[in-house]
Design an enzyme around this catalytic site. Structure first.
Site, mmCIF file in Angstrom:
data_model
loop_
_atom_site.group_PDB
_atom_site.id
_atom_site.type_symbol
_atom_site.label_atom_id
_atom_site.label_comp_id
_atom_site.label_asym_id
_atom_site.label_seq_id
_atom_site.Cartn_x
_atom_site.Cartn_y
_atom_site.Cartn_z
ATOM 1 N N GLY A 108 50.467 40.570 31.279
ATOM 2 C CA GLY A 108 49.714 41.818 31.147
ATOM 3 C C GLY A 108 49.706 42.276 29.704
ATOM 4 O O GLY A 108 50.526 41.828 28.897
ATOM 5 N N CYS A 135 55.381 35.846 31.208
ATOM 6 C CA CYS A 135 55.044 36.637 30.022
ATOM 7 C C CYS A 135 55.443 38.110 30.208
ATOM 8 O O CYS A 135 56.627 38.401 30.296
ATOM 9 C CB CYS A 135 53.563 36.458 29.705
ATOM 10 S SG CYS A 135 53.160 37.006 28.045
ATOM 11 N N TYR A 136 54.504 39.023 30.323
ATOM 12 C CA TYR A 136 54.881 40.423 30.577
ATOM 13 C C TYR A 136 55.784 40.493 31.812
ATOM 14 O O TYR A 136 56.743 41.276 31.860
ATOM 15 C CB TYR A 136 53.624 41.276 30.794
ATOM 16 C CG TYR A 136 53.919 42.740 31.070
ATOM 17 C CD1 TYR A 136 54.064 43.651 30.030
ATOM 18 C CD2 TYR A 136 54.064 43.207 32.380
ATOM 19 C CE1 TYR A 136 54.348 44.991 30.270
ATOM 20 C CE2 TYR A 136 54.348 44.542 32.637
ATOM 21 C CZ TYR A 136 54.487 45.420 31.576
ATOM 22 O OH TYR A 136 54.775 46.745 31.828
ATOM 23 N N HIS A 192 52.495 30.829 29.564
ATOM 24 C CA HIS A 192 51.605 30.860 30.733
ATOM 25 C C HIS A 192 51.466 29.467 31.340
ATOM 26 O O HIS A 192 50.648 28.670 30.867
ATOM 27 C CB HIS A 192 50.224 31.380 30.326
ATOM 28 C CG HIS A 192 50.213 32.836 30.024
ATOM 29 N ND1 HIS A 192 49.981 33.798 30.983
ATOM 30 C CD2 HIS A 192 50.447 33.511 28.874
ATOM 31 C CE1 HIS A 192 50.046 34.991 30.442
ATOM 32 N NE2 HIS A 192 50.339 34.854 29.157
ATOM 33 N N GLU A 216 50.005 28.643 33.985
ATOM 34 C CA GLU A 216 48.768 28.485 34.765
ATOM 35 C C GLU A 216 47.584 28.006 33.943
ATOM 36 O O GLU A 216 46.575 27.603 34.492
ATOM 37 C CB GLU A 216 48.403 29.796 35.476
ATOM 38 C CG GLU A 216 48.123 30.984 34.579
ATOM 39 C CD GLU A 216 49.383 31.691 34.094
ATOM 40 O OE1 GLU A 216 50.485 31.142 34.288
ATOM 41 O OE2 GLU A 216 49.270 32.770 33.509
ATOM 42 N N SER A 256 20.264 31.417 50.734
ATOM 43 C CA SER A 256 19.612 31.351 49.420
ATOM 44 C C SER A 256 19.494 29.915 48.944
ATOM 45 O O SER A 256 18.769 29.634 47.998
ATOM 46 C CB SER A 256 20.428 32.145 48.409
ATOM 47 O OG SER A 256 21.661 31.480 48.161
ATOM 48 N N GLY A 257 20.227 29.027 49.572
ATOM 49 C CA GLY A 257 20.275 27.660 49.069
ATOM 50 C C GLY A 257 21.458 27.459 48.133
ATOM 51 O O GLY A 257 21.758 26.352 47.743
ATOM 52 N N ASP A 298 27.528 29.260 48.407
ATOM 53 C CA ASP A 298 28.284 30.223 49.217
ATOM 54 C C ASP A 298 27.572 30.544 50.530
ATOM 55 O O ASP A 298 28.174 30.477 51.604
ATOM 56 C CB ASP A 298 28.537 31.515 48.432
ATOM 57 C CG ASP A 298 29.187 31.235 47.092
ATOM 58 O OD1 ASP A 298 29.782 30.153 46.955
ATOM 59 O OD2 ASP A 298 29.094 32.085 46.191
ATOM 60 N N SER A 299 26.297 30.916 50.445
ATOM 61 C CA SER A 299 25.619 31.275 51.694
ATOM 62 C C SER A 299 25.454 30.036 52.575
ATOM 63 O O SER A 299 25.498 30.136 53.809
ATOM 64 C CB SER A 299 24.276 31.960 51.429
ATOM 65 O OG SER A 299 23.362 31.087 50.826
ATOM 66 N N LYS A 339 35.926 29.657 44.714
ATOM 67 C CA LYS A 339 34.742 28.790 44.719
ATOM 68 C C LYS A 339 35.096 27.317 44.985
ATOM 69 O O LYS A 339 34.426 26.647 45.764
ATOM 70 C CB LYS A 339 34.053 28.899 43.356
ATOM 71 C CG LYS A 339 32.712 28.249 43.296
ATOM 72 C CD LYS A 339 31.665 29.253 43.668
ATOM 73 C CE LYS A 339 30.262 28.717 43.524
ATOM 74 N NZ LYS A 339 29.296 29.749 43.945
#
Ligand code: XMP
Length: 527
Positions: A66, A93-94, A184, A186, A237-238, A241-242, A383
């Site tokens: 942070g 870190c923080y 970090h 990650e 929508s193509g 996600d949808s 995603k």
């Protein structure tokens, strides 16, 4: 804790809690853990109370980094109770500094304590299971980004790794399973960071039961429980996600789902046929193909302001969708492909409203207007998990790996006034460009690529004749999430060949440029 509707109940899995202190990269921690089949949630420190902790019942906790300084009065803290839960904690870190100070150590800030960017950590004598697989080459590259550092360890802690500016780069109290690192793990620039997370979740005893195969089964059941015998509608929508949401809901409730694919005349070449064909013919979904090109293109006549374009399309989209949805008797639910990053409540230190750069197009507002309830089966997923789930559900790779395409479509790739003629030229040029990218095997390296047709005509010479045609711009960017982006460094040969092909194959274009703007300061789309 309440579970969002139509989502598998995470309470059935071992859960890890990430307390967010406002780091830019907190989401990456969650993604690393999800890759390791661990279910985790990010919650801002303000909402993590003692009561929340006992309700959530984490099997382990991670404190994010942070921007604040623990040396400042009133700086963000976790509740004291977190240290008494008997679960492993990793502070980053923080998060390291908070843990150290809370437990009786000391942190200093000021001259000589900062370290930004690449650094190298070397091990101490003592061994730590968290570091299994580390230091085989003697030292490890890590990514540092800190102004303060720990100057005295809390009782029970020892130091296990040091960097030039962080004498306490890796610290731990193994008896309590408390670990605290200054760097970090990650981020990509800590190449062996994944091993550290693997070790942490092994030490915490996670079963690694968060897989997309399991998610599919549980989500199907959760959708059935939520929807019962009611009907569901979905705006297809193509996009990935949808599409994945629709495929999952279809698996759960079959013909109770109807999808509406709105063709606003702003789609790419063959797009409508591909999307409708795949869902209707190959996946047996009930899809309404709303052919509303005239309505949209008429409404856009004479409009050149980008925001007016976006708002016109957004409003019409809702009207059109509502018109088709009204014909589906008994529809009670609206399916949406909302993802986890959309629901994470991020910690904002700046406060205040942010400036609207672009009005994004979505179907927000519809559920209230139509009295519909939401089914959002992807709310827990990132995603890349949605892509994995799509593969599980049998969607072809070519579909899952498609570049994002914005709701307002080609309208925002046609700066200035939109005409049918310009759209036709744009579609052809875009198809040639994407074909070039695929032929050269570059499609999957690029986040998004497209052509924009410019509101400028230029003079050229072809054969013995003069031409006076449109100029276009090619755009290709790399990105992780679309929030920032860099232009893709095509070779000059590739660019030259593509320009030649576009000018030879697309009537109406006689000049090709390549857009080398990053985001920021540019945006990905031209409008
Ligand atoms: P910008 O142009 O803002 O785009 O840098 C970032 C990403 O968002 C996409 N985009 C949209 N997606 N509705 C969408 O669904 C929209 O209105 C919209 N506008 C931009 C853009 O294609 C890029 O991937």
């Amino acid at each position: 804790m309440t579970t969002p509707a139509a989502v598998p109940d995470p309470a059935d899995h071992d859960r890890l809690l990430i307390i967010d202190f406002g780091s830019q990269v907190t989401q990456l921690i969650a993604r690393r853990l999800r890759e390791l089949n661990v279910y985790c949630e990010i919650h801002p420190y303000q909402s993590v109370t003692e009561a929340f902790l006992s309700g959530f019942a984490p099997k382990a906790v991670i404190f994010s980094g942070g921007p604040d300084s623990v040396t400042r009065d009133g700086s963000p803290r976790p509740p004291r109770a977190v240290y008494d839960m008997g679960v492993p904690i990793l502070g980053i870190c923080y998060g390291q500094q908070v843990m150290m100070q809370d437990l009786g150590g000391e942190v200093i800030s000021g001259h000589g304590t900062a370290e930004f960017g690449r650094a190298y950590v070397t091990p101490s004598e003592a061994r730590l299971p968290l570091l299994d697989g580390w230091f085989s080459g003697g030292r490890e590259q890590v990514w540092m980004s800190h102004g303060d550092h720990v100057s005295r360890l809390a009782p029970g802690f020892e130091v296990y790794g040091t960097s030039p500016n962080a004498p306490f780069a890796i610290t731990a109290d193994p008896s309590r399973n408390f670990y605290a690192v200054q760097f970090h793990p990650e981020v990509h620039h800590t190449p062996n960071g994944r091993t550290l997370y693997e070790n942490f979740i092994r030490l915490a005893g996670f079963a690694g039961d968060w897989t997309m195969a399991a998610y599919r089964e549980e989500a199907v059941q959760a959708i059935r429980d939520q929807v019962g015998r009611a009907k569901v509608i979905c705006a297809l929508s193509g996009g990935v996600d949808s599409s994945v949401a629709a495929a999952l809901i279809h698996e759960a409730v079959g013909d109770q789902l109807t999808c509406v694919f709105v063709d606003h005349g702003l789609l790419r070449q063959d797009e409508a046929e591909e999307v409708v064909g795949m869902f209707r013919d190959h996946m047996n979904l009930h899809v309404i193909h709303a052919e509303e090109q005239d309505r949209f293109l008429t409404a856009l006549e004479g409009v050149s302001d980008p925001e007016v374009k976006r708002k016109t399309i957004g409003k019409l989209f809702i009207d059109v969708f509502q018109h088709y949805a009204d014909q589906i008797e008994g529809a009670e639910f609206l399916a949406q492909g909302t993802l986890y990053p959309d629901v994470i409540e991020s910690v904002s230190f700046s406060g205040g409203p942010s400036v609207t750069i672009k009005s994004h197009h979505n179907v927000g507002g519809l559920p209230e207007k139509m009295g519909l309830k939401l089914v959002e089966p992807l709310r827990e997923l990132f995603k890349d998990e949605v892509r994995a789930l799509g593969r599980e559900l049998g969607l072809p790779d070519s579909f899952i790996g498609r570049h994002p395409f914005p709701g307002p479509g080609l309208a925002i790739r046609c700066p200035g006034e939109i005409t049918r003629q310009k759209l036709d030229i744009l579609r052809k040029a875009d198809a040639v460009y994407i074909d070039q990218i695929r032929r050269h095997g570059l499609y999957d390296e690029i986040w998004q690529a497209f052509v924009a047709i410019l509101p400028v005509r230029t003079v050229g010479v072809m054969g013995d004749g003069r031409t006076y045609d449109y100029a276009c711009a090619l755009r290709a960017v790399t990105s992780v999430d679309g929030m920032t982006a860099d232009y893709y460094p095509f070779s000059h040969d590739f660019l030259g060949e593509t320009a030649t092909r576009i000018i030879n194959e697309v009537k109406g274009i006689n000049r090709v440029t390549y857009d080398i703007t990053s985001k920021p300061p540019g945006t990905i789309e031209w409008e």
